[in-house]
Design a protein around this motif. Sequence first.
Motif: not given
Length: 277
Positions: A13-21, A44-50, A62-64
């Motif tokens: 979830d980029p929103k959560e990663n942005a919050r932590q950053l 974003l760390v996500d190996r599910d590319r879809s 890009d929000m981050v």
Amino acid sequence: MKIALAQMNSGIDPKENARQLSSLIAQAAAGDAAIIFTPEMTGLVDRDRSRAARNISTEADDMVLLTARSEARKAGIWVQLGSLAVKASNNLEEKWVNRSYLISPDGEIIARYDKIHLFDVDLGPDESSRESSAYAGGHNAVVAPVSDATLGLSICYDLRFPGLYEALTDAGADILSVPAAFTVPTGRAHWEILLRARAIEAGAFVVAAAQYGQHEDGRSTYGHSIVVDPWGEILLDMGEGNGLGFCELDLRKVQETRSRIPAVANRKKFKMPVKMT
């Protein structure tokens, strides 16, 4: 120069990663760091590319990246955003790029670097990676000024290719950034050794902010964010866990070390070897 390293467990979830950053940048500034370094794939760390495709956008959206720029400006601190997966507008293959950013204290993007060496490997019967199937590789080495230093940019798997770091130090780099998301097996075997080797070869500081732990997408990363001085001594090893680490860099050590072991000055260009038959 006082620096901060963010060891993160970025998720899907980029929103959560942005919050932590945002929190980490504020903490780094409160600790009087001149610059904060973050890991590869901060956003974003996500190996599910879809699934990942729904969260990967252009730089403008890009929000981050927008968060990093806003927080850098608010806190008056340099941000070396380890990397983000972004859409490249000039990419005819419609692949993403793994892009590192240097952001100034006024929130401006000073430098961009696209990861050159893509991680295509089989790690065992149940684990493989084909970064090149989704990402386009970069072509240019990048250095940029940071306060009184010159920073050379690289990303993760680049660490295994010393020629890139020769190019960066030939261009004046005295700090080498190696943001990463190293796997646990390769991290245990090679992470520290390679980082120390690059520092010794270059007579430069190496700063390596890393991802750590079990991620939402199922992968595990090694952690151990590290700072190495030009003599190869480890100044900081964050081990396991997530959070912020601080380290002081005495930039005078670069010239002191290069005077003692003038490997950079003594480099010679040479022709390709002749294969004898």
